[in-house]
Design a protein around this motif. Structure first.
Motif, PDB file in Angstrom:
ATOM      1  N   LYS A  65       0.828  -1.211   0.000  1.00  0.00           N
ATOM      2  CA  LYS A  65       0.000   0.000   0.000  1.00  0.00           C
ATOM      3  C   LYS A  65       0.863   1.262   0.000  1.00  0.00           C
ATOM      4  O   LYS A  65       0.536   2.245  -0.679  1.00  0.00           O
ATOM      5  CB  LYS A  65      -0.920  -0.002   1.222  1.00  0.00           C
ATOM      6  N   ASP A  66       1.959   1.239   0.743  1.00  0.00           N
ATOM      7  CA  ASP A  66       2.862   2.390   0.766  1.00  0.00           C
ATOM      8  C   ASP A  66       3.454   2.666  -0.612  1.00  0.00           C
ATOM      9  O   ASP A  66       3.652   3.825  -0.997  1.00  0.00           O
ATOM     10  CB  ASP A  66       4.002   2.152   1.766  1.00  0.00           C
ATOM     11  N   ARG A  67       3.724   1.615  -1.363  1.00  0.00           N
ATOM     12  CA  ARG A  67       4.351   1.782  -2.680  1.00  0.00           C
ATOM     13  C   ARG A  67       3.338   2.053  -3.790  1.00  0.00           C
ATOM     14  O   ARG A  67       3.731   2.350  -4.926  1.00  0.00           O
ATOM     15  CB  ARG A  67       5.173   0.538  -3.020  1.00  0.00           C
ATOM     16  N   ASN A  68       2.052   1.951  -3.465  1.00  0.00           N
ATOM     17  CA  ASN A  68       1.005   2.232  -4.455  1.00  0.00           C
ATOM     18  C   ASN A  68      -0.037   3.159  -3.843  1.00  0.00           C
ATOM     19  O   ASN A  68      -1.197   2.762  -3.638  1.00  0.00           O
ATOM     20  CB  ASN A  68       0.347   0.926  -4.924  1.00  0.00           C
ATOM     21  N   LEU A 128       9.783   2.237  12.241  1.00  0.00           N
ATOM     22  CA  LEU A 128       9.442   3.249  11.243  1.00  0.00           C
ATOM     23  C   LEU A 128      10.520   3.356  10.165  1.00  0.00           C
ATOM     24  O   LEU A 128      10.206   3.536   8.981  1.00  0.00           O
ATOM     25  CB  LEU A 128       9.239   4.600  11.930  1.00  0.00           C
ATOM     26  N   ALA A 129      11.782   3.241  10.548  1.00  0.00           N
ATOM     27  CA  ALA A 129      12.863   3.289   9.567  1.00  0.00           C
ATOM     28  C   ALA A 129      12.803   2.077   8.639  1.00  0.00           C
ATOM     29  O   ALA A 129      13.057   2.197   7.427  1.00  0.00           O
ATOM     30  CB  ALA A 129      14.211   3.343  10.277  1.00  0.00           C
ATOM     31  N   THR A 130      12.446   0.929   9.181  1.00  0.00           N
ATOM     32  CA  THR A 130      12.312  -0.278   8.360  1.00  0.00           C
ATOM     33  C   THR A 130      11.207  -0.104   7.324  1.00  0.00           C
ATOM     34  O   THR A 130      11.385  -0.415   6.126  1.00  0.00           O
ATOM     35  CB  THR A 130      11.999  -1.495   9.255  1.00  0.00           C
ATOM     36  N   GLU A 131      10.046   0.396   7.754  1.00  0.00           N
ATOM     37  CA  GLU A 131       8.947   0.637   6.819  1.00  0.00           C
ATOM     38  C   GLU A 131       9.332   1.662   5.756  1.00  0.00           C
ATOM     39  O   GLU A 131       8.989   1.512   4.583  1.00  0.00           O
ATOM     40  CB  GLU A 131       7.712   1.108   7.586  1.00  0.00           C
ATOM     41  N   LEU A 164      11.809  -0.019   3.163  1.00  0.00           N
ATOM     42  CA  LEU A 164      11.118  -0.986   2.311  1.00  0.00           C
ATOM     43  C   LEU A 164      10.148  -0.291   1.354  1.00  0.00           C
ATOM     44  O   LEU A 164      10.023  -0.679   0.187  1.00  0.00           O
ATOM     45  CB  LEU A 164      10.369  -2.005   3.170  1.00  0.00           C
ATOM     46  N   SER A 165       9.448   0.735   1.834  1.00  0.00           N
ATOM     47  CA  SER A 165       8.492   1.450   0.975  1.00  0.00           C
ATOM     48  C   SER A 165       9.200   2.222  -0.131  1.00  0.00           C
ATOM     49  O   SER A 165       8.692   2.321  -1.243  1.00  0.00           O
ATOM     50  CB  SER A 165       7.656   2.413   1.828  1.00  0.00           C
ATOM     51  N   ARG A 166      10.368   2.759   0.163  1.00  0.00           N
ATOM     52  CA  ARG A 166      11.075   3.562  -0.831  1.00  0.00           C
ATOM     53  C   ARG A 166      11.740   2.702  -1.900  1.00  0.00           C
ATOM     54  O   ARG A 166      11.689   3.028  -3.083  1.00  0.00           O
ATOM     55  CB  ARG A 166      12.138   4.420  -0.141  1.00  0.00           C
ATOM     56  N   HIS A 167      12.351   1.587  -1.509  1.00  0.00           N
ATOM     57  CA  HIS A 167      13.183   0.834  -2.450  1.00  0.00           C
ATOM     58  C   HIS A 167      12.592  -0.511  -2.852  1.00  0.00           C
ATOM     59  O   HIS A 167      12.981  -1.047  -3.894  1.00  0.00           O
ATOM     60  CB  HIS A 167      14.573   0.599  -1.849  1.00  0.00           C
TER      61      HIS A 167
END
Length: 619
Positions: free
Chosen positions: A454-457, A508-511, A514-517
């Protein structure tokens, strides 16, 4: 954010009021502990009781979940076990300190984790770490012994009956020395390792072909090698297949050739093992063909933890020598120990050693107390934390004293050379850091796949995007979620506060990463290194605070100083975690990551340092 509240024994539910001593292993406490040691013998040693496997401790932190039962510092050894290992350590000290024959010393060193029926002591990792503190004075021999003992333990657990009967008695007596042959100079695109094992289905034997390397700073020639070799090409793998397997290779086998090249002048050597189509019987396969990953993980975890004991022993020696030097030295105006910068540096070094010790015994307890517990990340963090500080702290005497630190009356130069040899090791700190980050991201990705999708779309999930806008937690202002202070002594409430904030920041840094890359995160090494540093510092904070809480609750000597140090350590490193997490949130363009890439590409294009001299004129 969810907190997984594991079942806690009744005594621990009163941790803020009763402060009861907790052991992770059930035991019967003997009535008279003074008579224990006189009745101790190896044949009477019971099997260490293990509890059911739990979810990974540090991997779960990447999801923002905490197993609160593991926040209390473990006591893996009951009174009888502790009395036994203390007596064995004293016996070992007598043997090492006397003019005993080499065979006697070998029996004491190389059978520590061997089965009782083959003449071993059947040590668990906590017991071995405790004894290794004594062996660490001879760093070369202790590194050989801990690697040897890890292989002996693997053979006892996973080896065939034929291999056990053939090798274990010799290994436990020191008649034969075992070493690992894991690393390679060449890489292969078709297989995991360039060393390949081929199975002859008719005879059931294996043929090994390839080359391995390992480092040695001891003249002992190994008689048995633990070799990791690929068994299938990458194209032929299925989900059930293992990519590699572990084999026992006798160095006297035809086709095995060992050569040695010195590295530098410090006694460190690179050993190269050539395996030219050697025949290995099926009885020399460790575990099953598909068990290679498990064997390698258990071996690396054990060696990473136990080698950390040797590194910490070296740091203690540096600190003690420097402290003694400062006490007995004066400057023109005052004693050296009264100088503020000297006090600060020594205190920082003591805090690093305290955290390192805490990591070692917390990780060793996880390995001992829970059956087949996943501790590969905790062990890797322990190695990174102890290794990354090694050179800087070993250089501290030279930094504070200057040329005086190289005088013959001081041992600081020899200690620094030992630290340099231990820093090199078989694997680089950066590679272990990447392993920590990728392992955590893989675990988090499996459990948060839908959220990351969902974060990536965002265009396909508008309601999710809107809900994210109203979240009250962020890396800059993390929201507490679990009241972790109830699991520590009240005097450690500040440490618990910073630990809880750091857990949220890791999640939060993990999310964010993962969402960015997405899957391309494996190529973002700088961000992976930052994420690994966050996880490393967080685990060190938890281990330090947990140990200090136990010390204060049971009334150990200097317990108030434990609490003071743990609060200080957690405060300083929570700030480091905050800055690292903010850099991960900003991304490669707001930070300098992309700028460094530009400069590096130009270096490779020009094949040299390409900037003009400062006094060059352009006319």
């Amino acid at each position: 954010m969810l907190l997984r509240r594991a079942y806690r024994p009744l005594g621990r539910s009163f941790s803020r009021t009763g402060f009861m001593r907790h052991s992770t292993v059930p035991s019967q406490e003997p009535a008279d502990s003074e008579t224990i040691s006189s009745a101790i013998n190896n044949l009477s040693k019971p099997i260490h009781v293990q509890l059911p496997k739990k979810n990974p401790f540090m991997k779960s932190m990447f999801l923002g979940t905490v197993d609160t039962e593991l926040l209390s510092f473990p006591e893996s050894l009951n009174r009888e076990e502790q009395a036994r290992v203390t007596k064995q350590k004293e016996d070992l000290e007598r043997v090492m300190g006397s003019d005993s024959k080499q065979s006697t010393i070998g029996t004491e060193l190389y059978g520590l984790q061997g089965p009782l029926e083959y003449g071993g002591n059947q040590f668990i990792e906590t017991e071995l770490a405790f004894v290794n503190e004594r062996l660490a004075d001879d760093r070369s021999k202790s590194l050989v012994a801990l690697e040897h003992n890890a292989i002996v333990k693997l053979i006892a657990q996973y080896g065939t009956d034929a291999a056990k009967d053939l090798y274990l008695s010799k290994l436990c007596s020191g008649e034969m020395i075992a070493a690992s042959a894991l690393y390679e100079m060449d890489s292969s695109r078709q297989t995991m390792f360039s060393t390949v094992a081929t199975l002859d289905f008719t005879s059931g034997s294996w043929t090994l072909n390839g080359s391995k390397v390992f480092l040695r700073n001891d003249e002992t020639i190994p008689g048995l090698l633990l070799v990791i070799a690929s068994t299938k090409s990458m194209q032929k793998l299925s989900k059930e297949d293992g990519t590699f397997a572990a084999f026992l290779v006798d160095t006297n086998t035809p086709g095995v050739r060992i050569s040695q090249n010195d590295l530098g002048n410090g006694g460190l050597a690179r050993v190269t093992v050539q395996l030219n189509r050697i025949e290995i019987p099926e009885t020399h396969l460790v575990g099953k063909e598909s068990d290679g990953v498990t064997i390698l993980s258990k071996y690396l975890s054990a060696v990473r933890v136990q080698s950390s004991v040797v590194r910490v022993a070296l740091l203690k020696k540096v600190l003690n020598s420097l402290t003694d030097f400062c006490i007995h030295s004066k400057t023109s105006s005052s004693d050296l120990m009264d100088i503020e910068i000297v006090r600060e540096q020594l205190a920082r070094m003591a805090s690093i050693i305290y955290a390192s010790e805490s990591l070692i015994y917390m990780t060793a307890s996880l390995m001992d107390d829970f059956e087949n517990q996943d501790v590969e990340m905790e062990a890797a963090i322990t190695k990174v934390f102890t290794t990354s500080s090694l050179l800087n702290l070993a250089m501290l005497p030279l930094q504070l004293l200057g040329p005086q630190g190289l005088s013959k009356e001081c041992s600081f130069e020899d200690l620094f050379n030992d630290a340099l040899k231990m820093f090199i090791g078989d694997e680089s700190v950066d590679s272990v850091n990447l392993f920590i980050a990728l392992t955590g991201l893989q675990y988090a990705g499996i459990h948060t796949y839908e959220t990351i999708k969902k974060d990536r779309n965002p265009a396909m999930n508008p309601s999710y995007v809107i809900s994210k806008l109203f979240e009250k937690t962020s890396i800059e202002n993390p929201k507490k979620f679990a009241n972790l202070q109830q699991y520590f002594h009240p005097s450690l409430e500040p440490a618990a506060h910073w630990i809880e904030q750091s857990i949220v920041r890791l999640k939060l840094a993990t999310e964010c990463v993962l969402s960015r890359h997405g899957a391309q995160v494996v190529e973002r090494h700088v961000e992976l290194s930052r994420l690994a540093n966050v996880a490393t510092l967080l685990y060190a904070m938890i281990a330090s605070a947990s140990r200090a809480s136990r010390s204060y609750c049971i009334g150990l000597r200097h317990a108030a100083q434990d609490v003071h140090l743990a609060n200080m350590f957690c405060r300083e490193h929570s700030e480091k975690i905050r800055l690292l997490a903010l850099e991960l949130e900003k991304g490669p363009y707001i930070t300098s990551d992309d700028d460094y890439n530009v400069i590096a590409r130009n270096l490779f294009r020009e094949k040299r340092y390409y900037f003009e001299h400062p006094i060059t004129k352009n006319f």
